[in-house]
Each structure stands twice: as structure tokens, then as C-alpha cells.
Design an enzyme around this catalytic site. Structure first.
Site, mmCIF file in Angstrom:
data_model
loop_
_atom_site.group_PDB
_atom_site.id
_atom_site.type_symbol
_atom_site.label_atom_id
_atom_site.label_comp_id
_atom_site.label_asym_id
_atom_site.label_seq_id
_atom_site.Cartn_x
_atom_site.Cartn_y
_atom_site.Cartn_z
ATOM 1 N N ARG A 142 0.971 -1.170 -0.060
ATOM 2 C CA ARG A 142 -0.189 -0.150 0.069
ATOM 3 C C ARG A 142 0.763 1.225 -0.117
ATOM 4 O O ARG A 142 0.641 2.479 -0.626
ATOM 5 C CB ARG A 142 -0.909 -0.019 1.173
ATOM 6 N N ASP A 149 -15.974 9.268 8.138
ATOM 7 C CA ASP A 149 -15.032 8.289 8.082
ATOM 8 C C ASP A 149 -13.551 8.935 8.446
ATOM 9 O O ASP A 149 -13.467 10.194 8.447
ATOM 10 C CB ASP A 149 -15.094 7.704 6.908
#
Length: 292
Positions: free
Chosen positions: A49, A161
Site C-alpha cells: 500500500r 469516516d
């Protein structure tokens, strides 16, 4: 919100590796900042990532990136990007559909019965880890459909979020057509717009009416206080707590419940046990709790 699976990269991009020390420091940082606890076996996933972020920054090594984070005072500006990279948007429309069946059959009726003295109550829903918005918009579809049939209530939905990247996607409300397969056909016709451009035949957009009723804001569940109303009717927090320590699970649940009105509902993921002992709620169905 779930952590991503490894992503494929070109062979020349996979030579460098995070040192064990820097991996540990990043894991500790993420755990402290957003509550997510990464296991030591996830190093290859973290590396995969982070390579995306290295390319964005035109860096050639993990050592250079770690130097930015921990030694060159770049953490404050880089942390949001680190969170975006290490979190992903595993979400679906009508995921764990039992909750939405319960919404139709029981929860909304119960909430309206408790507020029968109000002429046109507004049902407030909070999707507390909304990812790209599928959960929030699914709820909007269900409530809009019920409100149209009964005319008995209005609704307002908040999605929050910790990833700024997924919040931007949620606000736009555009999804690939394969993602909306679980949406019933009648709701697809009423609440989705298909692109008329031949170049974009595989995307749909949530109709403006539902987007107007749904707001998306940044919120870190590890914050001490949440800037959210204290009379929320329904809180969704599904498939998130499994990444938190038991201590943090209990703290988050207590804070979420404090934002529910008496009689309001907390909906957790079906794979998640109730964390700790929250005396302010009682279990009424699978992964479904009502504030006493």
C-alpha cells in the site's frame, strides 16, 4: 472500513522493504491515531500500500518515507495520506441485509411510535464508518421508500469516516454498475441515474434527492468527543470494531451510545461481538442493540 489486501506492482518496485523498526513505528502510529491494530503479519500488505504513496511523492525507498514521517517533522501533513493509503473501501450496498429488513419491519415503526406526538419527526441516522457511502445510501433508499409510502416522517443521514479519500467518493455518489447489483430493481429505477455518455456506460449516480439528505464529514472514532447531535435515532458501526483493541472497542461504543436518543438503535457487524459491557443498551436482535 477494512484494511486492504496487497496490491500488485511492477517487479522493480518491490525490491525495497520496510525495516522492522519502521514497520513497528507505523503500526504503533496507526493504532494510536485511528485505533486500528495491525498484526505483525501485515508487513507485506503495508509495504504494498505504501508504494502507491512513494510514487506520489516521487520517493525511491521506504527509508526516505520513514525519514519524512519520523525525522523530518512531516507527520502532521502526511498522516491523512497515510490513513488514506492504509485504509480501503470494502463496502457494499445492502451489506448484511438483515439489518435493513429489520429497519423496514421493526426499527422505524418503533421509533415513530415513541415519537407519535411529533407531527412529522425526522429520523436521524449516523453511518459511523461510512467508507465510500454505500451503507449510508442504502439506508437512504430504504427510508425514502418508506417515507414515500407513509408520509409519516422525514429522514437525515450523516456518514463519517477517518479517510478523506473515501469521503470524497461518497459525496460524489458515483459507483460502478457491478457494485449496485444488490440493490432491488425497483430501487435502482427510482434512486439511481445511469450515465447517458457512451464513454461512461458502467457508472451510476445516486439521485440528487438522496444526496441532499445525506452529509459526509471527517470523524476519527479515537477522538475524545464527537461533533454529532445527541438525539440520533440509529447508529451503524459495522465491521470496524474487529480492528480495535477491546479497551478501545468499549470506549467507542460508550461514546456512540451517548449520541443516541433513548430508544435509539446501535447496529454492529454480524461478525462482531458486543465489546465490553455497555449497561445503557439491551440486545434486541443479532448485532442490534437498543438504548434503554
Amino acid at each position: 472500513m477494512q484494511f486492504a489486501q496487497p496490491t500488485s506492482f511492477s517487479p522493480q518496485a518491490t525490491v525495497d522493504q520496510l525495516s522492522h523498526r519502521d514497520f513497528t513505528r507505523i503500526v504503533d502510529l496507526i493504532g494510536a491515531e485511528i485505533g486500528v491494530r495491525l498484526h505483525s503479519t501485515k508487513q507485506s500488505m503495508v509495504e504494498a500500500r505504501l508504494r502507491r504513496r512513494l510514487r506520489d511523492l516521487q520517493m525511491t525507498s521506504f527509508a526516505e518515507y520513514s525519514d519524512l514521517l519520523f525525522r523530518r517533522a512531516g507527520l502532521e501533513t502526511e498522516l491523512p495520506h497515510l490513513v488514506n493509503v492504509l485504509t480501503t473501501n470494502k463496502t457494499d450496498f445492502f451489506r448484511e441485509p438483515q439489518h435493513f429488513d429489520l429497519l423496514r419491519s421493526t426499527i422505524v415503526k418503533d421509533l415513530l411510535a415513541s415519537r407519535r406526538m411529533e407531527r412529522l419527526p425526522t429520523i436521524k441516522v449516523w453511518s459511523a464508518a461510512c467508507s465510500t457511502g454505500a451503507e449510508a445510501y442504502t439506508t437512504a433508499m430504504v427510508l425514502a421508500n418508506m417515507a414515500e409510502k407513509t408520509g409519516a416522517f422525514r429522514y437525515s443521514i450523516l456518514g463519517t469516516d477517518v479517510s478523506t479519500e473515501v469521503l470524497q467518493q461518497a459525496r460524489i455518489g458515483i459507483y460502478p454498475t457491478q457494485q449496485i447489483a444488490p440493490v432491488p430493481q425497483d430501487m435502482q429505477l427510482k434512486y439511481l441515474l445511469w450515465s447517458r455518455r457512451e464513454s461512461l456506460p458502467s457508472e451510476v449516480r445516486i439521485v440528487p434527492e438522496l444526496r441532499r439528505r445525506t452529509n459526509f464529514n471527517y470523524l476519527n472514532l479515537m477522538d475524545q468527543h464527537y461533533p454529532v447531535d445527541r438525539d440520533v435515532d440509529i447508529v451503524f458501526l459495522r465491521n470496524v470494531l474487529i480492528y480495535f483493541s477491546k479497551e478501545d472497542q468499549a470506549k467507542v461504543i460508550d461514546k456512540l451510545v451517548s449520541h443516541l436518543r433513548p430508544g435509539g438503535y446501535l447496529l454492529l457487524g454480524h461478525s462482531e461481538p458486543m465489546a465490553g459491557k455497555c449497561e445503557a443498551v439491551r440486545q434486541v436482535a443479532t448485532a442490534t442493540f437498543q438504548k434503554i
